[in-house]
Motif scaffolding. Structure first.
Motif, PDB file in Angstrom:
ATOM      1  N   ALA A  31      -7.276  -3.614   7.100  1.00  0.00           N
ATOM      2  CA  ALA A  31      -6.228  -2.842   6.429  1.00  0.00           C
ATOM      3  C   ALA A  31      -6.467  -2.766   4.927  1.00  0.00           C
ATOM      4  N   ALA A  32      -6.871  -3.881   4.318  1.00  0.00           N
ATOM      5  CA  ALA A  32      -7.147  -3.880   2.882  1.00  0.00           C
ATOM      6  C   ALA A  32      -8.371  -3.037   2.553  1.00  0.00           C
ATOM      7  N   LEU A  33      -9.402  -3.075   3.414  1.00  0.00           N
ATOM      8  CA  LEU A  33     -10.591  -2.252   3.181  1.00  0.00           C
ATOM      9  C   LEU A  33     -10.266  -0.771   3.286  1.00  0.00           C
ATOM     10  N   LYS A  34      -9.407  -0.409   4.235  1.00  0.00           N
ATOM     11  CA  LYS A  34      -8.996   0.995   4.362  1.00  0.00           C
ATOM     12  C   LYS A  34      -8.228   1.456   3.139  1.00  0.00           C
ATOM     13  N   PHE A  35      -7.485   0.564   2.525  1.00  0.00           N
ATOM     14  CA  PHE A  35      -6.776   0.924   1.305  1.00  0.00           C
ATOM     15  C   PHE A  35      -7.760   1.340   0.212  1.00  0.00           C
ATOM     16  N   PHE A  36      -8.842   0.590   0.052  1.00  0.00           N
ATOM     17  CA  PHE A  36      -9.831   0.936  -0.967  1.00  0.00           C
ATOM     18  C   PHE A  36     -10.669   2.139  -0.566  1.00  0.00           C
ATOM     19  N   MET A  37     -10.699   2.443   0.715  1.00  0.00           N
ATOM     20  CA  MET A  37     -11.395   3.649   1.158  1.00  0.00           C
ATOM     21  C   MET A  37     -10.556   4.896   0.986  1.00  0.00           C
ATOM     22  N   GLY A  38      -9.288   4.731   0.615  1.00  0.00           N
ATOM     23  CA  GLY A  38      -8.427   5.886   0.409  1.00  0.00           C
ATOM     24  C   GLY A  38      -7.663   6.315   1.628  1.00  0.00           C
ATOM     25  N   HIS A  39      -7.634   5.490   2.679  1.00  0.00           N
ATOM     26  CA  HIS A  39      -6.920   5.831   3.903  1.00  0.00           C
ATOM     27  C   HIS A  39      -5.458   5.421   3.765  1.00  0.00           C
ATOM     28  N   ASP A  40      -4.563   6.268   4.312  1.00  0.00           N
ATOM     29  CA  ASP A  40      -3.131   5.951   4.321  1.00  0.00           C
ATOM     30  C   ASP A  40      -2.707   5.238   5.599  1.00  0.00           C
ATOM     31  N   ASP A  41      -3.517   5.352   6.658  1.00  0.00           N
ATOM     32  CA  ASP A  41      -3.103   4.794   7.957  1.00  0.00           C
ATOM     33  C   ASP A  41      -3.560   3.349   8.084  1.00  0.00           C
ATOM     34  N   VAL A  42      -3.051   2.489   7.180  1.00  0.00           N
ATOM     35  CA  VAL A  42      -3.427   1.078   7.243  1.00  0.00           C
ATOM     36  C   VAL A  42      -2.659   0.350   8.320  1.00  0.00           C
ATOM     37  N   ASP A  43      -1.616   0.947   8.869  1.00  0.00           N
ATOM     38  CA  ASP A  43      -0.831   0.289   9.910  1.00  0.00           C
ATOM     39  C   ASP A  43      -0.649   1.264  11.046  1.00  0.00           C
ATOM     40  N   THR A  46       0.822  -1.214   0.000  1.00  0.00           N
ATOM     41  CA  THR A  46       0.000   0.000   0.000  1.00  0.00           C
ATOM     42  C   THR A  46       0.853   1.261   0.000  1.00  0.00           C
ATOM     43  N   GLN A  47       1.973   1.229   0.727  1.00  0.00           N
ATOM     44  CA  GLN A  47       2.863   2.390   0.719  1.00  0.00           C
ATOM     45  C   GLN A  47       3.470   2.615  -0.660  1.00  0.00           C
ATOM     46  N   MET A  48       3.855   1.552  -1.325  1.00  0.00           N
ATOM     47  CA  MET A  48       4.390   1.680  -2.679  1.00  0.00           C
ATOM     48  C   MET A  48       3.337   2.219  -3.648  1.00  0.00           C
ATOM     49  N   TYR A  49       2.080   1.831  -3.420  1.00  0.00           N
ATOM     50  CA  TYR A  49       1.013   2.335  -4.292  1.00  0.00           C
ATOM     51  C   TYR A  49       0.749   3.818  -4.028  1.00  0.00           C
ATOM     52  N   HIS A  50       0.692   4.211  -2.769  1.00  0.00           N
ATOM     53  CA  HIS A  50       0.419   5.612  -2.446  1.00  0.00           C
ATOM     54  C   HIS A  50       1.555   6.524  -2.893  1.00  0.00           C
ATOM     55  N   ARG A  51       2.775   5.999  -2.938  1.00  0.00           N
ATOM     56  CA  ARG A  51       3.904   6.806  -3.398  1.00  0.00           C
ATOM     57  C   ARG A  51       4.120   6.707  -4.906  1.00  0.00           C
ATOM     58  N   ARG A  52       3.185   6.099  -5.598  1.00  0.00           N
ATOM     59  CA  ARG A  52       3.173   5.993  -7.060  1.00  0.00           C
ATOM     60  C   ARG A  52       4.416   5.279  -7.609  1.00  0.00           C
ATOM     61  N   ILE A  53       4.918   4.283  -6.846  1.00  0.00           N
ATOM     62  CA  ILE A  53       6.034   3.471  -7.322  1.00  0.00           C
ATOM     63  C   ILE A  53       5.510   2.175  -7.935  1.00  0.00           C
ATOM     64  N   TRP A  54       4.543   1.551  -7.241  1.00  0.00           N
ATOM     65  CA  TRP A  54       3.872   0.365  -7.787  1.00  0.00           C
ATOM     66  C   TRP A  54       2.390   0.689  -7.922  1.00  0.00           C
ATOM     67  N   SER A  55       2.028   1.406  -8.939  1.00  0.00           N
ATOM     68  CA  SER A  55       0.633   1.810  -9.135  1.00  0.00           C
ATOM     69  C   SER A  55      -0.023   1.010 -10.257  1.00  0.00           C
ATOM     70  N   ASP A  56       0.342  -0.244 -10.375  1.00  0.00           N
ATOM     71  CA  ASP A  56      -0.215  -1.090 -11.435  1.00  0.00           C
ATOM     72  C   ASP A  56      -1.409  -1.870 -10.907  1.00  0.00           C
TER      73      ASP A  56
END
Length: 698
Positions: free
Chosen positions: A218-230, A187-197
Motif C-alpha cells: 500500500a505504501a509503495l502504491k502511494f509513491f507510484m501515484g496510485h489511489d487504490d491503496v485499499d 493517503t486519502q488526506m494527501y490525495h485530497r490536498r488536506i494533509w500535503s505536508d
C-alpha cells in the motif's frame, strides 16, 4: 404508565413521530423524551446481561436518542460515554447489525458537535480490528469526511496535529488492520490536498518497511501515484456513477413536460460530465509526471538504500518486487542518487524471456541520469544489446531493446560509443518497420546531441557545421545570471526575428500601418486639445514609470512578461539554427514546421531524469494485415444503409425531380404537318432496316 405511552415506547413508528415532534418543539415534549430515555436505560441493563444477543428494540432506542441528543444536551451527557464503553468492552461479541447501529449513533452525536474527534478516533481505530468489512468501510468513510469537513472553511492546524500524531503512532503498530486503515486515511488526506505536508509523506515512507507485506504494498502504491491503496474502499465517482442509456436520452428530450424535460436534460448532462471525468481519470491513471511525494522525502538516499536492501532480502512475489524496483528507480531519478549496486541487480533480469521485462526496463531507464558513471552502465548496456538487439532475436525484442537504449542515451549519452552506435544504426534498413523506425529514432537523437559519432551518411544536412558534442562526465557550468537575458538585453530587429525585411510601401498595400498612423494622428490631436497642466501631469507619470522600469532592470528584477519574451526569443533563435542546419530558405514551405522542431529541442534539453517512463511505450505493437473474414465484415458494414443496385430505367421511374430535355422534347406539341412528316420518316427508317436485313440473310 398508560397504554398510549407504552405504545410510544415499543412502537418504532411512534419513535419516528416523536422524533419529528421533538425537533419542532423540544420543551413541549421533554416529558415524553424522559420516558423514552428511562426505557432506554432499562433496556440497556437487560441487554448487558447477554451482549451477544441481537436486540432491535435497543438499537431503535439508541438511534432515537442519538438523533435528538442535541435538543437535550444535559440529559444526554452520559449517553455517549455509555455507548463508547459498550463498544470498547463488547465490540467483538456484539451482533454485526447492532454494532453498526451503535457506531452510526456515535457518528450522529459527533456530527451534532457533542463529541470531539480526539475522543472518538481511538475507539474507531480499535473497531478496525473487527472482522466486519461493512463496519470498516463505514468508519473509514466517516473519518475521511469528518477531517475534510473540519478543514473545509479554514485549515484547523491544532486538530490536524493531534490527529496526525495519533495516526502516526497507529501506523507503526503490529496490528495489520489498524495500521492499514490509518495508512489509507493518510493517503486519502494527501490525495485530497488536506494533509500535503512532508511529515505525512515521510510517515508513509516509514510504512514501506512495515512487517506486513500488505502495508508495504500500500505504501509503495502511494509513491507510484496510485489511489487504490485499499481494496475495501471505492472512489465516490465509481460508486455514484450512473450509466447513461439510450432510453435515458430519449426520455430527456421526448417525454414529459417542458419543465421535466429541462430537469432530465440537466441530470443527463451531469451524468455525462461525470462519465467523461471518470474516463479521463482511468486514462491518466498512473501517468502523472510530477512526483511531489517523492520530492518531499527528508532522506532520499537513506530511503533508497534501505528499500534496496529490503529488495535484496525479500521473498515476496514478483509483483511486489516490481513495485520496489519502480519506487527505487523513481527516487534515484528524481533526486539523482548514486546507488551503484542497483544496476548490477537489474542486470540479471535483462532477458527477453523475463516476465514483464518492460517493467524492469522502465525501472532501468528511470534510474539512469547524467551523474551515474558510464563505466557502471556499460555492462548493462552491453548485455542489453547482446540479448535484445541481434539478428537472432525476434523483432519485438529488438524494438524494445532499441527504444531502451535510446531512452538511456537521452539521460546519459556517455554510455554510447561510436562503434556501437554505428552498428545499431545499420538496423535502419531492417525488414521489419518497427525495428527500422526505432533505429532511425536513435540516429535522430545523436544528430542533435553528437553528430560526429555517426557515419557521415547518417548525420543529415547541416551536421558538418555543427560542433555539438557530449559533455564530459562531471562537467558543470554554473549559471552567472538568468538564462537568455542577453537576448532580452539585445533583442533582434524585426527583420532578424521574423526572417525577412519588410519593404516600404504605400498605405494601400499595408492597411494595418495606415490604421496605426491614423490612430497616432488621433492621439496627437487629443494631446493638442489637452491643457498645459494636464500635459505636465502626463509627462510626469510617464517619466516616473520609465524610471521605475530602469531601476527594476538595474536591480535585476524581471517580470513574468520578460520571462515569456525570453522563451519566445529562444524559440526564434532555435528556429533559425534549425533552418540553417537543414539549408531551408526564409520563404520556403518548411518555415512553419521549424518552430515545432525548435520547441521539441527545447523540451529535450530539459532534465528528463524526473520524468515517468511508461512501460507500454517500450513495447512493439505490430499491425497485422486483416484476414479474409475481417475484410468481409468491413465490406458488409460499409453496405449498411446504402441503396441496392438496379437498372437505370428503374432509377428514372423513381426520380422525383423534373423532366430532362429529351423527355420534354418528346412531349412537345407540334403541328399536324410536322407530326405526319415525323411518322413518314419513322416508316422510311423501318423499311430501310428491313431491306438491310434481307441483304444480310442472302
Amino acid at each position: 404508565m398508560s397504554s398510549v405511552q407504552q405504545s410510544k415506547v415499543f412502537d418504532k413508528n411512534s419513535l419516528d413521530n416523536l422524533r419529528n415532534l421533538v425537533k419542532r418543539d423540544a420543551e413541549g415534549y421533554r416529558h415524553e423524551f424522559q420516558l423514552q430515555y428511562k426505557h432506554y436505560e432499562a433496556t440497556r441493563d437487560i441487554f448487558l446481561l447477554q451482549p451477544s444477543k441481537n436486540s432491535k428494540e435497543f438499537a431503535d432506542l439508541v438511534m432515537f436518542i442519538a438523533q435528538v441528543s442535541h435538543c437535550y444536551p444535559e440529559e444526554c451527557k452520559a449517553f455517549r460515554g455509555e455507548l463508547m464503553d459498550l463498544l470498547e468492552k463488547h465490540a467483538t461479541t456484539l451482533d454485526a447489525m447492532l454494532r453498526r447501529s451503535l457506531v452510526q449513533a456515535l457518528i450522529l452525536v459527533r456530527n451534532r458537535g457533542l463529541l470531539t474527534a480526539q475522543q472518538l478516533l481511538p475507539l474507531l481505530f480499535k473497531l478496525f480490528r473487527c472482522q466486519d468489512k461493512l463496519l470498516r468501510k463505514q468508519i473509514f468513510n466517516h473519518i475521511v469526511a469528518d477531517l475534510q469537513r473540519s478543514n473545509a472553511k479554514h485549515r484547523d492546524d491544532k486538530l490536524n496535529r493531534k490527529i496526525q500524531n495519533f495516526l502516526y503512532s497507529i501506523v507503526g503498530e503490529d496490528n495489520e488492520l489498524s495500521a492499514k486503515k490509518s495508512l489509507c486515511v493518510l493517503t486519502q488526506m494527501y490525495h485530497r490536498r488536506i494533509w500535503s505536508d512532508a511529515n505525512t509523506v515521510n510517515v508513509v515512507a516509514n510504512a514501506v518497511f512495515h512487517k506486513s507485506p500488505r502495508i508495504t504494498v500500500a505504501a509503495l502504491k502511494f509513491f507510484m501515484g496510485h489511489d487504490d491503496v485499499d481494496s475495501d474502499v471505492e472512489s465516490d465517482e465509481e460508486t455514484n456513477m450512473e450509466l447513461v442509456s439510450r432510453e435515458d436520452v430519449y426520455k430527456a428530450f421526448h417525454k414529459g413536460t417542458k419543465s421535466t424535460k429541462k430537469k432530465k436534460q440537466a441530470k443527463l448532462k451531469r451524468a455525462q460530465l461525470a462519465m467523461k471525468k471518470l474516463q479521463k481519470h482511468h486514462m491518466d491513471k498512473g501517468k502523472s509526471y510530477s512526483f511531489t511525494a517523492i520530492q518531499l522525502l527528508h532522506d532520499p538516499q537513506g530511503f533508497g538504500e534501505r528499500l534496496f536492501s529490503k529488495l535484496n532480502k525479500t521473498n515476496e512475489r514478483w509483483e511486489t518486487k516490481l513495485l520496489m524496483m519502480s519506487v527505487i528507480s523513481r527516487v534515484i531519478g528524481v533526486h539523482q542518487l548514486l546507488i551503484l549496486s542497483y544496476y548490477s541487480f537489474l542486470q540479471k533480469y535483462l532477458q527477453p524471456h523475463q516476465r514483464e521485462v518492460t517493467q524492469v526496463l522502465s525501472a532501468l531507464i528511470q534510474a539512469t541520469h547524467n551523474l551515474v558513471p558510464d563505466d557502471v552502465l556499460a555492462p548493462v548496456l552491453r548485455q542489453l544489446c547482446n540479448y535484445f538487439i541481434n539478428d537472432k532475436s525476434r523483432p519485438e525484442a529488438m524494438v524494445v531493446g532499441l527504444k531502451t537504449v535510446r531512452e538511456m542515451c537521452v539521460r546519459q549519452p556517455l554510455i554510447m560509443t561510436p562503434d556501437l552506435l554505428q552498428d545499431l544504426a545499420q538496423y535502419k534498413k531492417y525488414r521489419e518497420k518497427g525495428v527500422s523506425m526505432a533505429a532511425r529514432s536513435l540516429i535522430g537523437l545523436f544528430r542533435i546531441i553528437s553528430p560526429k559519432m555517426l557515419h557521415k551518411k547518417d548525420r543529415g544536412k547541416g551536421a558538418a557545421a555543427s560542433e555539438q558534442e557530449v559533455e564530459a562526465y562531471g562537467a558543470f557550468k554554473p549559471a552567472t545570471g538568468v538564462d537568455g537575458i542577453e537576448l532580452l538585453q539585445n533583442p533582434p530587429s524585426d527583420s532578424e526575428e521574423y526572417g525577412s525585411e519588410m519593404s516600404d510601401s504605400d498605405d494601400e498595400d499595408h492597411p494595418q500601418e495606415a490604421s496605426s498612423q491614423e490612430e497616432d494622428e488621433a492621439e496627437e490631436q487629443e494631446m493638442g486639445e489637452m491643457s498645459m497642466k494636464q500635459l505636465k501631469k502626463l509627462a510626469a507619470k510617464t517619466s516616473k514609470k520609465e524610471e521605475e522600469e530602469e531601476e527594476d532592470w538595474d536591480a535585476g528584477i524581471l517580470q513574468q512578461e520578460d520571462f515569456e519574451r525570453i522563451k519566445e526569443l529562444k524559440q526564434r533563435q532555435l528556429m533559425k539554427d534549425v533552418m540553417r542546419k537543414y539549408g531551408l530558405k526564409e520563404d520556403s514551405v518548411a518555415f512553419s514546421h521549424t518552430l515545432e522542431e525548435a520547441e521539441r529541442i527545447l523540451d529535450q534539453s530539459k532534465i528528463v531524469s524526473d520524468r515517468k517512463v511508461d512501460a507500454n511505450e517500450l513495447e512493439y505493437t505490430k499491425r497485422y494485415t486483416k484476414t479474409k473474414e475481417e475484410r468481409l465484415q468491413s465490406v458488409l458494414a460499409g453496405r449498411e444503409g446504402r441503396g441496392e443496385f438496379g437498372a437505370a430505367a428503374g432509377r428514372r421511374k423513381s426520380k422525383t425531380g423534373g423532366l430532362s430535355n429529351n423527355e420534354k422534347k418528346k412531349k412537345k406539341f407540334m403541328p399536324l404537318a410536322a407530326r405526319v412528316k415525323q411518322a413518314k420518316n419513322r416508316q422510311r427508317t423501318r423499311g430501310m432496316k428491313r431491306l438491310q436485313g434481307k441483304h444480310k440473310n442472302r
